[in-house]
Design an enzyme around this catalytic site. Structure first.
Site, short mmCIF file in Angstrom:
data_model
loop_
_atom_site.label_atom_id
_atom_site.label_comp_id
_atom_site.label_asym_id
_atom_site.label_seq_id
_atom_site.Cartn_x
_atom_site.Cartn_y
_atom_site.Cartn_z
N HIS A 1 0.84 -1.20 0.00
CA HIS A 1 0.00 0.00 0.00
C HIS A 1 0.87 1.25 0.00
O HIS A 1 0.61 2.21 -0.72
CB HIS A 1 -0.93 0.01 1.22
N LYS B 1 -9.91 -8.12 7.92
CA LYS B 1 -10.60 -8.41 9.18
C LYS B 1 -10.56 -7.19 10.08
O LYS B 1 -9.65 -6.36 9.97
CB LYS B 1 -9.97 -9.61 9.89
#
Lengths: 278, 198
Positions: free
Chosen positions: B51, B116
């Protein structure tokens, strides 16, 4: 003196790294199965069912139950009549290197600032103590970051007492939500100094899930905290439910008259720990 | 079907909804927090380090190694594959660590994320604004989830090891809608329903 070869330690550590990742210990497995029966939320029940199915696949097919095979944390008890023919630290790190390579485990250790992976999951975190006897006891508790990142330590004022401890534990777990992969096991360290308290919390996680605290007062506090934590409603994976934690374990140590350190070490449901004696 | 104050469905959908990227607005608009989803097709992996690199390229105005438009990113760093396996164990990692980077990627057309744990307010707002969906997979169920991944190829940042960007071919990859375009939030709804302490 009893001689122990460093190479024997390396072999044992290699095997422990692999079996910890593949084979969930029975205490945790039993607690997860019981939670699956007890859980009130239908979605939570389904999630627990998948968690149980997952560790059964991992055992049967020799696969890591979780992709985060953790940083390797060791508690080593060295009998004072043991004589080693090499460095204990080197022997353990070599075992980690081989275990993470041969077991196809993820290498998850990096330089803290440069963020460059060391490539072999070393160095391990090794806590050593000298005990009576001529044996060497090695406990491994590989730790993933999900639970570790949600762990906290606070230096409370003594006046805050037990209510302050409860508030800290419950608020920290509430903030953690679904991040640490609930149902979690909660290790609480109370007392000691700043660093001792963190160690107590970590050590508390090594006690088998489902076992009682030997101290009746602490046992009652553990049960009360477990009820409070499960009352948060976070549930399996944070999707809501009645099972947020499988157990709360507390370890204490005397502390300075002016201090009340409290540490919270959160363990995800993949509560991996193995032990060997040489 | 009834909706709770947090906007999620108040009953569990028994029938999963099948989705295949690339996704368009209509695909994500029909998804509601709490819905079960099965993803089939191509998805991409990226976590912290990948990222960071993607954002650096965007800031420099350079071309990205993957197309974001309509795609799904799975936050995962798998274990190495054993001989004969397509991929090792591959469960989701904590999504919150990607929050700082996410709105920028959604702005550029990313349609779905799988991970999650909860997301930040900024990400939840960006999900609504850019018409996206955040789905949760069961953390720790890594050996089970890996069964739905049929092929894995590194497409960028091989030097990052487990953090490299991989192109995954998945069949019936299981996830649950956590945050939808309508403001539905599975985490908020779940806690609201089962919380019994203040």
């Amino acid at each position: 003196m009893r001689k122990i070869k460093a190479s024997d330690i390396t072999d044992k550590v290699r095997d422990l790294c692999i079996s910890a990742a593949y084979d969930l210990e029975e205490d945790v497995a039993a607690a997860l199965k019981a939670a699956c029966v007890r859980e009130a939320s239908p979605l939570g029940k389904e999630v627990l069912g998948q968690i149980v199915e997952n560790f059964e696949i991992a055992r049967r097919e020799s696969l890591p139950m979780c992709q985060d095979t953790g940083i390797a944390v060791f508690f080593v008890e060295v009998g004072r009549e043991v004589e080693l023919d090499g460095s204990l630290e080197d022997a353990i790190n070599e075992g980690v290197r081989r275990g993470y390579r041969d077991g196809y485990l993820r290498k998850s250790v990096c330089h803290p600032l440069k963020r460059v992976n060391t490539g072999d999951n070393t160095p391990a975190i090794i806590h050593t103590s000298i005990v009576e006897g001529d044996r060497l006891r090695i406990k491994i508790a590989p730790k993933g970051a999900g639970g570790e990142n949600m762990s906290r330590l606070k230096m409370l004022k003594p006046a805050e007492g037990v209510p302050g401890i409860k508030k800290f534990v419950v608020e920290s777990i509430s903030e953690a939500g679904g991040n640490p992969c609930p149902p979690i096991v909660v290790g609480v360290g109370i007392g000691g100094s700043f660093e001792k308290c963190a160690m107590l919390a970590k050590k508390a996680l090594l006690r088998p899930v489902g076992s009682a605290n030997q101290d009746a007062e602490l046992d009652a506090l553990e049960k009360e905290l477990l009820d409070m934590v499960n009352g948060l409603g976070i549930g399996p994976m944070g999707f809501g439910g009645t099972t947020t934690a499988l157990a709360v374990h507390i370890e204490t140590y005397p502390c300075h008259i002016a201090s009340l350190p409290v540490a919270l070490n959160i363990q995800c449901h993949a509560d991996r720990h193995k032990e060997a004696v040489i | 079907m009834g909706m709770t104050p947090s906007g999620a469905r108040d009953t569990i959908m028994t029938e999963p909804i099948r989705i295949t990227p690339p996704l368009i607005d209509a695909d994500v608009e029909r998804l509601r927090a709490g819905d079960k989803v099965l993803i089939t097709g191509v998805i991409y992996t990226a976590r912290d380090a990948a990222h960071k690199r993607l954002i650096e390229l965007i800031e420099k105005g350079e071309k990205l190694p993957i197309e974001l438009k309509g795609q799904i990113i799975y936050y995962v760093g798998p274990t190495p594959a054993k001989p004969g396996q397509a991929i090792g164990s591959a469960g989701p990692t904590t999504s919150g660590r990607m929050d700082a980077y996410t709105p920028r990627l959604l702005e550029l057309g990313l349609k779905g994320m799988v991970g999650k744990g909860g997301r930040s307010k900024e990400v939840i707002e960006a999900i609504k604004k850019y018409r996206c969906v955040y789905m949760a997979a069961v953390g720790g169920a890594a050996a089970l989830i890996a069964r739905s991944i049929r092929k894995a190829d590194i497409v960028a940042y091989e030097d990052l090891g487990p953090e490299a960007i991989r192109r995954l071919e998945v069949v019936d990859f299981p996830a649950i809608v956590a945050n939808d375009v309508h403001g539905g939030d599975l985490f908020a709804q779940g806690v609201e329903k089962y919380r019994r302490v203040s």
